[in-house]
Design a protein around this motif. Sequence first.
Motif, mmCIF file in Angstrom:
data_model
loop_
_atom_site.group_PDB
_atom_site.id
_atom_site.type_symbol
_atom_site.label_atom_id
_atom_site.label_comp_id
_atom_site.label_asym_id
_atom_site.label_seq_id
_atom_site.Cartn_x
_atom_site.Cartn_y
_atom_site.Cartn_z
ATOM 1 N N SER A 185 -40.775 -38.294 28.666
ATOM 2 C CA SER A 185 -41.415 -37.252 27.680
ATOM 3 C C SER A 185 -40.393 -37.378 26.534
ATOM 4 C CB SER A 185 -41.460 -35.937 28.360
ATOM 5 O OG SER A 185 -40.426 -35.414 28.734
ATOM 6 N N LEU A 186 -41.025 -37.052 25.141
ATOM 7 C CA LEU A 186 -40.295 -36.602 24.188
ATOM 8 C C LEU A 186 -40.862 -35.302 23.748
ATOM 9 C CD1 LEU A 186 -41.491 -39.968 22.112
ATOM 10 C CD2 LEU A 186 -39.202 -39.441 23.151
ATOM 11 N N ARG A 187 -39.839 -34.708 23.137
ATOM 12 C CA ARG A 187 -39.960 -33.277 22.653
ATOM 13 C C ARG A 187 -39.169 -33.099 21.694
ATOM 14 N NH1 ARG A 187 -38.623 -28.829 26.968
ATOM 15 N NH2 ARG A 187 -38.554 -27.675 25.246
ATOM 16 N N THR A 188 -39.516 -31.967 20.493
ATOM 17 C CA THR A 188 -38.681 -31.628 19.564
ATOM 18 C C THR A 188 -37.971 -30.141 19.882
ATOM 19 O OG1 THR A 188 -40.658 -30.504 18.500
ATOM 20 C CG2 THR A 188 -40.011 -32.735 17.690
ATOM 21 N N PHE A 189 -36.914 -30.102 19.597
ATOM 22 C CA PHE A 189 -36.110 -29.029 19.694
ATOM 23 C C PHE A 189 -35.352 -28.584 18.455
ATOM 24 C CE2 PHE A 189 -35.753 -31.505 23.462
ATOM 25 C CZ PHE A 189 -36.038 -30.537 24.668
ATOM 26 N N SER A 190 -35.290 -26.914 18.403
ATOM 27 C CA SER A 190 -34.939 -26.624 17.191
ATOM 28 C C SER A 190 -33.629 -25.906 17.351
ATOM 29 C CB SER A 190 -35.875 -25.644 16.643
ATOM 30 O OG SER A 190 -37.089 -26.093 16.329
ATOM 31 N N PRO A 191 -32.728 -26.231 16.179
ATOM 32 C CA PRO A 191 -31.521 -25.433 16.436
ATOM 33 C C PRO A 191 -31.648 -23.972 16.584
ATOM 34 C CG PRO A 191 -31.632 -26.980 14.453
ATOM 35 C CD PRO A 191 -32.871 -27.110 15.034
ATOM 36 N N PRO A 192 -30.655 -23.411 17.053
ATOM 37 C CA PRO A 192 -29.380 -23.795 17.684
ATOM 38 C C PRO A 192 -29.390 -24.351 19.111
ATOM 39 C CG PRO A 192 -29.266 -21.542 18.016
ATOM 40 C CD PRO A 192 -30.859 -21.886 17.493
ATOM 41 N N PHE A 193 -30.716 -24.962 19.522
ATOM 42 C CA PHE A 193 -30.850 -25.453 20.876
ATOM 43 C C PHE A 193 -30.263 -24.778 21.958
ATOM 44 C CE2 PHE A 193 -29.609 -28.429 17.691
ATOM 45 C CZ PHE A 193 -30.988 -29.318 17.445
ATOM 46 N N GLU A 194 -30.708 -23.389 22.081
ATOM 47 C CA GLU A 194 -30.096 -22.490 23.076
ATOM 48 C C GLU A 194 -30.921 -22.773 24.373
ATOM 49 O OE1 GLU A 194 -29.404 -18.025 21.658
ATOM 50 O OE2 GLU A 194 -31.026 -19.211 20.355
ATOM 51 N N GLY A 195 -29.992 -22.736 25.534
ATOM 52 C CA GLY A 195 -30.928 -22.926 26.985
ATOM 53 C C GLY A 195 -30.882 -24.471 27.041
ATOM 54 N N LEU A 196 -30.639 -25.343 26.394
ATOM 55 C CA LEU A 196 -30.780 -26.804 26.353
ATOM 56 C C LEU A 196 -29.295 -27.385 26.563
ATOM 57 C CD1 LEU A 196 -32.398 -29.321 26.513
ATOM 58 C CD2 LEU A 196 -31.990 -29.637 24.138
ATOM 59 N N ASP A 197 -29.207 -27.918 28.025
ATOM 60 C CA ASP A 197 -27.985 -28.480 28.451
ATOM 61 C C ASP A 197 -27.743 -30.020 27.683
ATOM 62 O OD1 ASP A 197 -25.559 -28.858 29.762
ATOM 63 O OD2 ASP A 197 -26.602 -29.585 31.615
ATOM 64 N N LEU A 198 -27.066 -29.739 26.428
ATOM 65 C CA LEU A 198 -27.136 -31.145 25.825
ATOM 66 C C LEU A 198 -25.930 -31.982 26.378
ATOM 67 C CD1 LEU A 198 -26.859 -29.521 22.136
ATOM 68 C CD2 LEU A 198 -28.869 -31.006 23.344
ATOM 69 N N HIS A 199 -26.108 -33.298 26.674
ATOM 70 C CA HIS A 199 -25.315 -34.430 26.760
ATOM 71 C C HIS A 199 -24.159 -34.410 25.966
ATOM 72 C CE1 HIS A 199 -23.613 -38.333 27.407
ATOM 73 N NE2 HIS A 199 -24.200 -38.339 28.815
ATOM 74 N N PRO A 200 -22.934 -34.256 26.240
ATOM 75 C CA PRO A 200 -21.762 -34.570 25.240
ATOM 76 C C PRO A 200 -22.003 -35.515 24.072
ATOM 77 C CG PRO A 200 -20.978 -34.509 27.488
ATOM 78 C CD PRO A 200 -22.567 -34.739 27.624
ATOM 79 N N TYR A 201 -22.637 -36.682 24.461
ATOM 80 C CA TYR A 201 -22.772 -37.543 23.241
ATOM 81 C C TYR A 201 -23.895 -37.089 22.104
ATOM 82 C CZ TYR A 201 -20.189 -40.840 26.185
ATOM 83 O OH TYR A 201 -19.190 -41.430 26.953
ATOM 84 N N VAL A 202 -24.846 -36.373 22.668
ATOM 85 C CA VAL A 202 -25.815 -35.769 21.845
ATOM 86 C C VAL A 202 -25.460 -34.868 21.084
ATOM 87 C CG1 VAL A 202 -28.076 -34.566 21.873
ATOM 88 C CG2 VAL A 202 -27.677 -36.710 23.255
ATOM 89 N N ARG A 203 -24.431 -34.041 21.888
ATOM 90 C CA ARG A 203 -23.902 -32.736 21.076
ATOM 91 C C ARG A 203 -23.124 -33.282 19.820
ATOM 92 N NH1 ARG A 203 -22.042 -27.434 22.062
ATOM 93 N NH2 ARG A 203 -23.120 -27.474 24.172
ATOM 94 N N ALA A 204 -22.515 -34.249 20.031
ATOM 95 C CA ALA A 204 -21.674 -34.798 18.918
ATOM 96 C C ALA A 204 -22.377 -35.476 17.641
ATOM 97 C CB ALA A 204 -20.735 -35.946 19.675
ATOM 98 N N TYR A 205 -23.352 -35.904 18.083
ATOM 99 C CA TYR A 205 -24.252 -36.385 16.998
ATOM 100 C C TYR A 205 -24.815 -35.177 16.238
ATOM 101 C CZ TYR A 205 -24.632 -41.221 19.110
ATOM 102 O OH TYR A 205 -24.467 -42.304 19.420
ATOM 103 N N LEU A 206 -25.462 -34.139 16.914
ATOM 104 C CA LEU A 206 -26.056 -33.205 16.253
ATOM 105 C C LEU A 206 -24.902 -32.270 15.381
ATOM 106 C CD1 LEU A 206 -28.198 -31.648 19.252
ATOM 107 C CD2 LEU A 206 -28.894 -32.967 17.317
ATOM 108 N N GLY A 253 -24.676 -31.933 11.258
ATOM 109 C CA GLY A 253 -24.851 -30.915 10.598
ATOM 110 C C GLY A 253 -25.713 -29.808 11.010
ATOM 111 N N PHE A 254 -26.214 -29.825 12.292
ATOM 112 C CA PHE A 254 -26.867 -28.859 13.036
ATOM 113 C C PHE A 254 -25.902 -27.875 13.779
ATOM 114 C CE2 PHE A 254 -29.929 -32.477 12.750
ATOM 115 C CZ PHE A 254 -30.930 -31.796 12.181
ATOM 116 N N ASP A 255 -26.488 -26.616 13.661
ATOM 117 C CA ASP A 255 -25.887 -25.304 14.528
ATOM 118 C C ASP A 255 -26.381 -25.606 16.035
ATOM 119 O OD1 ASP A 255 -24.793 -23.116 15.140
ATOM 120 O OD2 ASP A 255 -26.389 -21.951 14.568
ATOM 121 N N ILE A 256 -25.226 -25.712 16.955
ATOM 122 C CA ILE A 256 -25.557 -25.904 18.404
ATOM 123 C C ILE A 256 -25.312 -24.880 19.180
ATOM 124 C CG2 ILE A 256 -25.926 -28.620 18.223
ATOM 125 C CD1 ILE A 256 -23.076 -28.556 19.378
ATOM 126 N N GLU A 257 -24.861 -23.651 18.548
ATOM 127 C CA GLU A 257 -24.277 -22.633 19.154
ATOM 128 C C GLU A 257 -25.095 -21.400 19.285
ATOM 129 O OE1 GLU A 257 -21.604 -23.136 21.293
ATOM 130 O OE2 GLU A 257 -21.435 -25.029 20.426
#
Length: 153
Positions: A124-145, A149-153
């Motif tokens: 599946s493909l989905r769009t997620f909006s910052p701050p990505f609350e509730g999404l368990d981001l892979h550490p590599y994805v977190r670094a990219y975001l 310049g995206f707010d991930i907290e």
Amino acid sequence: MSDKPVPQAEWESIVSHVPLVSVDLVVEHPDGVLLGKRTNEPAKGEWFVPGGTVQKHESLTEAVHRVAKDELGLAVSIQEQLGVYEHFYDVAHVDDADGKHYVPIGYHVTTEGDSVDIDSQHDSLRTFSPPFEGLDLHPYVRAYLLDAGFDIE
């Protein structure tokens, strides 16, 4: 650029012995950041940015546009190169490989269209909006975001 696939035995040897140069894309879509749920290793089952290996005689810019077209069916505009990363995985889709080592170059891109096509690497493909609350981001994805310049907290 070589558009011929690497024979399977050679690909397995490459994965087993050398790092893979790739491009990974932080795709900013009108509805948010586009992530795909991976169907294969590494990072199987994770929401991850689209990406792919760079082909011989292919420029990085060409690779970005090819990966966006092949994996998502999208044309993209490159906003910025985020940098060079190192990804180490304990698993690979190759039986004899001792994990997988990527040297991806990250890019922040925007789409030039709304319609997205799914490929065989994602269930599946989905769009997620910052701050990505509730999404368990892979550490590599977190670094990219973060680097894009995206707010991930």
